[in-house]
Design a protein around this motif. Structure first.
Motif, mmCIF file in Angstrom:
data_model
loop_
_atom_site.group_PDB
_atom_site.id
_atom_site.type_symbol
_atom_site.label_atom_id
_atom_site.label_comp_id
_atom_site.label_asym_id
_atom_site.label_seq_id
_atom_site.Cartn_x
_atom_site.Cartn_y
_atom_site.Cartn_z
ATOM 1 N N ILE A 28 -6.322 -2.560 -9.702
ATOM 2 C CA ILE A 28 -5.492 -3.613 -9.121
ATOM 3 C C ILE A 28 -6.268 -4.270 -8.000
ATOM 4 N N TYR A 29 -6.335 -5.575 -8.019
ATOM 5 C CA TYR A 29 -7.170 -6.316 -7.071
ATOM 6 C C TYR A 29 -6.740 -6.134 -5.623
ATOM 7 N N SER A 30 -5.479 -6.370 -5.338
ATOM 8 C CA SER A 30 -4.967 -6.272 -3.967
ATOM 9 C C SER A 30 -3.995 -5.103 -3.880
ATOM 10 N N MET A 31 -4.196 -4.264 -2.897
ATOM 11 C CA MET A 31 -3.309 -3.108 -2.742
ATOM 12 C C MET A 31 -2.969 -2.927 -1.279
ATOM 13 N N GLY A 32 -1.822 -2.308 -1.055
ATOM 14 C CA GLY A 32 -1.402 -2.111 0.317
ATOM 15 C C GLY A 32 -0.468 -0.935 0.465
ATOM 16 N N TRP A 33 -0.247 -0.572 1.713
ATOM 17 C CA TRP A 33 0.732 0.453 2.069
ATOM 18 C C TRP A 33 1.828 -0.189 2.917
ATOM 19 N N PHE A 34 3.049 0.143 2.586
ATOM 20 C CA PHE A 34 4.210 -0.315 3.323
ATOM 21 C C PHE A 34 5.025 0.910 3.722
ATOM 22 N N ALA A 47 -3.557 -3.178 4.195
ATOM 23 C CA ALA A 47 -3.855 -3.758 2.891
ATOM 24 C C ALA A 47 -5.362 -3.840 2.697
ATOM 25 N N ILE A 48 -5.756 -3.880 1.427
ATOM 26 C CA ILE A 48 -7.182 -3.916 1.113
ATOM 27 C C ILE A 48 -7.397 -4.756 -0.138
ATOM 28 N N TYR A 49 -8.478 -5.549 -0.119
ATOM 29 C CA TYR A 49 -8.791 -6.389 -1.266
ATOM 30 C C TYR A 49 -10.043 -5.892 -1.956
ATOM 31 N N ARG A 50 -10.136 -6.145 -3.215
ATOM 32 C CA ARG A 50 -11.321 -5.878 -4.021
ATOM 33 C C ARG A 50 -11.861 -4.488 -3.731
ATOM 34 N N GLU A 51 -13.141 -4.400 -3.394
ATOM 35 C CA GLU A 51 -13.770 -3.100 -3.179
ATOM 36 C C GLU A 51 -13.722 -2.672 -1.722
ATOM 37 N N GLY A 52 -12.845 -3.299 -0.960
ATOM 38 C CA GLY A 52 -12.741 -2.946 0.447
ATOM 39 C C GLY A 52 -13.444 -3.914 1.356
ATOM 40 N N SER A 53 -13.812 -5.077 0.811
ATOM 41 C CA SER A 53 -14.502 -6.058 1.640
ATOM 42 C C SER A 53 -13.592 -6.608 2.732
ATOM 43 N N ARG A 54 -12.296 -6.555 2.491
ATOM 44 C CA ARG A 54 -11.349 -7.016 3.507
ATOM 45 C C ARG A 54 -10.247 -5.988 3.667
ATOM 46 N N THR A 55 -9.955 -5.665 4.901
ATOM 47 C CA THR A 55 -8.836 -4.778 5.198
ATOM 48 C C THR A 55 -7.981 -5.411 6.286
ATOM 49 N N TYR A 56 -6.699 -5.087 6.264
ATOM 50 C CA TYR A 56 -5.745 -5.646 7.209
ATOM 51 C C TYR A 56 -4.841 -4.517 7.694
ATOM 52 N N TYR A 57 -4.462 -4.584 8.962
ATOM 53 C CA TYR A 57 -3.616 -3.549 9.541
ATOM 54 C C TYR A 57 -2.532 -4.169 10.408
ATOM 55 N N ALA A 58 -1.384 -3.526 10.409
ATOM 56 C CA ALA A 58 -0.348 -3.873 11.374
ATOM 57 C C ALA A 58 -0.835 -3.453 12.759
ATOM 58 N N MET A 90 9.461 6.344 4.930
ATOM 59 C CA MET A 90 9.027 6.468 3.546
ATOM 60 C C MET A 90 7.874 5.491 3.373
ATOM 61 N N TYR A 91 6.773 5.974 2.850
ATOM 62 C CA TYR A 91 5.589 5.139 2.665
ATOM 63 C C TYR A 91 5.437 4.783 1.189
ATOM 64 N N TYR A 92 5.205 3.494 0.945
ATOM 65 C CA TYR A 92 5.101 2.984 -0.418
ATOM 66 C C TYR A 92 3.737 2.348 -0.646
ATOM 67 N N CYS A 93 3.221 2.582 -1.817
ATOM 68 C CA CYS A 93 2.007 1.924 -2.290
ATOM 69 C C CYS A 93 2.426 0.661 -3.040
ATOM 70 N N ALA A 94 1.667 -0.422 -2.861
ATOM 71 C CA ALA A 94 1.993 -1.679 -3.523
ATOM 72 C C ALA A 94 0.724 -2.313 -4.073
ATOM 73 N N GLY A 95 0.900 -3.153 -5.089
ATOM 74 C CA GLY A 95 -0.262 -3.804 -5.676
ATOM 75 C C GLY A 95 0.068 -5.148 -6.287
ATOM 76 N N ARG A 96 -0.977 -5.936 -6.418
ATOM 77 C CA ARG A 96 -0.863 -7.234 -7.080
ATOM 78 C C ARG A 96 -2.168 -7.494 -7.821
ATOM 79 N N GLY A 97 -2.071 -8.080 -8.998
ATOM 80 C CA GLY A 97 -3.250 -8.270 -9.826
ATOM 81 C C GLY A 97 -4.258 -9.250 -9.269
ATOM 82 N N GLY A 98 -3.799 -10.198 -8.456
ATOM 83 C CA GLY A 98 -4.715 -11.181 -7.887
ATOM 84 C C GLY A 98 -4.707 -11.136 -6.379
ATOM 85 N N ALA A 99 -5.248 -12.183 -5.774
ATOM 86 C CA ALA A 99 -5.287 -12.255 -4.314
ATOM 87 C C ALA A 99 -3.893 -12.544 -3.768
#
Length: 122
Positions: A28-34, A47-58, A90-99
């Motif tokens: 999955i291209y884009s994945m995150g934790w909620f 959240a993280i994109y692709r191979e980890g080139s971009r990461t985002y944090y609260a 409760m922690y959830y994993c999430a994903g999206r096929g694209g950006a």
């Protein structure tokens, strides 16, 4: 049908650490934790994109949590250090096929796991 399965939750004391894992049935291209607590909105943690080139944090977890992925294993991780009682959720994993446009916005994600509980006691 994409499937996400979280694991690694549990109970720890303040200052402790946990590592969450999310096994995906495919890449999955884009994945995150909620995370979500009863009565509140589900909020983006990391959240993280692709191979980890971009990461985002609260802001609330910056410097304490680290998101990473093993694309060969289709697995997402969340290393959580210096845990605080307010991290209980409760922690959830999430994903999206694209950006995604907004990395920590729940509306951006199409796939969701069932969640794993994290409890931090003082």
């Amino acid at each position: 049908q994409v499937q996400l399965v979280e694991s690694g939750g549990g109970s720890v004391q303040t200052g402790g650490s946990l590592r969450l894992s999310c096994a995906a049935s495919e890449y999955i291209y884009s994945m995150g934790w909620f995370r979500q607590v009863p009565g509140k909105e589900r909020e983006g943690v990391a959240a993280i994109y692709r191979e980890g080139s971009r990461t985002y944090y609260a802001d609330s977890v910056k410097g304490r949590f680290t998101i990473s992925r093993d694309s060969a294993q289709n697995t997402l991780y969340l290393q959580m250090n210096n845990l605080k009682p307010e991290d209980t959720a409760m922690y959830y994993c999430a994903g999206r096929g694209g950006a995604v446009a907004e990395a920590l916005s729940r509306s951006e994600y199409s796939y969701w796991g069932q969640g794993t509980q994290v409890t931090v006691s003082s």
